[in-house]
Design an enzyme around this catalytic site. Sequence first.
Site, mmCIF file in Angstrom:
data_model
loop_
_atom_site.group_PDB
_atom_site.id
_atom_site.type_symbol
_atom_site.label_atom_id
_atom_site.label_comp_id
_atom_site.label_asym_id
_atom_site.label_seq_id
_atom_site.Cartn_x
_atom_site.Cartn_y
_atom_site.Cartn_z
ATOM 1 N N ASP A 23 0.847 -1.196 0.000
ATOM 2 C CA ASP A 23 0.000 0.000 0.000
ATOM 3 C C ASP A 23 0.882 1.245 0.000
ATOM 4 O O ASP A 23 2.033 1.197 0.418
ATOM 5 C CB ASP A 23 -0.905 -0.014 1.247
ATOM 6 C CG ASP A 23 -2.098 0.916 1.085
ATOM 7 O OD1 ASP A 23 -2.405 1.324 -0.048
ATOM 8 O OD2 ASP A 23 -2.730 1.238 2.109
ATOM 9 N N ASN A 68 1.987 3.112 -2.550
ATOM 10 C CA ASN A 68 2.880 3.392 -3.692
ATOM 11 C C ASN A 68 2.520 4.707 -4.378
ATOM 12 O O ASN A 68 3.390 5.514 -4.714
ATOM 13 C CB ASN A 68 2.776 2.291 -4.756
ATOM 14 C CG ASN A 68 3.276 0.960 -4.267
ATOM 15 O OD1 ASN A 68 3.889 0.879 -3.205
ATOM 16 N ND2 ASN A 68 3.017 -0.076 -5.041
ATOM 17 N N ASN A 106 -9.064 -3.002 -6.888
ATOM 18 C CA ASN A 106 -8.099 -2.292 -7.732
ATOM 19 C C ASN A 106 -8.495 -2.302 -9.220
ATOM 20 O O ASN A 106 -7.993 -1.494 -9.996
ATOM 21 C CB ASN A 106 -6.683 -2.874 -7.571
ATOM 22 C CG ASN A 106 -6.071 -2.592 -6.208
ATOM 23 O OD1 ASN A 106 -5.244 -3.352 -5.720
ATOM 24 N ND2 ASN A 106 -6.475 -1.506 -5.569
HETATM 25 C C1 IPE Z 1 -0.279 -0.455 -3.452
HETATM 26 O O1 IPE Z 1 -0.173 0.937 -3.558
HETATM 27 C C2 IPE Z 1 -0.187 -1.173 -4.767
HETATM 28 C C3 IPE Z 1 -1.477 -1.581 -5.332
HETATM 29 C C4 IPE Z 1 -2.603 -1.573 -4.681
HETATM 30 C C5 IPE Z 1 -1.492 -2.046 -6.704
HETATM 31 P P1 IPE Z 1 -1.441 1.847 -3.855
HETATM 32 O O2 IPE Z 1 -1.632 1.901 -5.322
HETATM 33 O O3 IPE Z 1 -2.622 1.352 -3.062
HETATM 34 O O4 IPE Z 1 -0.979 3.254 -3.346
HETATM 35 P P2 IPE Z 1 -1.877 4.359 -2.619
HETATM 36 O O5 IPE Z 1 -2.530 3.686 -1.455
HETATM 37 O O6 IPE Z 1 -2.865 4.867 -3.615
HETATM 38 O O7 IPE Z 1 -0.877 5.399 -2.226
HETATM 39 MG MG MG Z 2 -3.742 2.032 -1.393
#
Ligand code: IPE
Ligand code: MG
Length: 163
Positions: free
Chosen positions: A29, A31, A77
Amino acid sequence: MGRRKAVYTMKLEDIDKSCVPAHVAIIMDGNGRWAQKQKMQRIMGHRSAMTAVRQAVEAAVATGVKYLTLYTFSTENWNRPQDEIDGLMELLIKAVNDETKTLMDNNVRLQTIGDIGRIPERSRKTLQGCIETTAGNTAMTLVLALSYSARWETAEALRTIVR
Ligand code: IPE
Ligand code: MG
């Protein structure tokens, strides 16, 4: 800022191997937020996360963890912008291609959990190739949770019990 720097508070040789859990799970989480803070595109955050993933895998192998599950991409996602999803699926291909040799060198077997049927064919085939290549490795199993959800895991647990 410091998040991406490797901060080892313990030396590997100081870790009591008898206390190391057999299974460790990491939910990836932050990233995107990290990238935005650096005034970079979100995909750069995902790319940069590969370093953290590599370090986690290496540390897990070195300390004797038997299963490392990385919660990588949830069913929620799929609601992200198509560009970001495409970038993530391409990154999956690149990561598997780049890391298969390291998995072999470290005797690590790759597996996946989740609704893998939803993963685009090219990414799925690349994953499948790596799963087959690494199938005989015995030091650790690296489990990528892809298109995962509590619902999928519950259904899978029930399927296993029924079997
Ligand atoms: C984690 O990072 C990776 C995936 C879920 C693919 P995020 O993409 O959730 O990053 P934030 O939470 O929006 O910063
Ligand atoms: Mg996230």
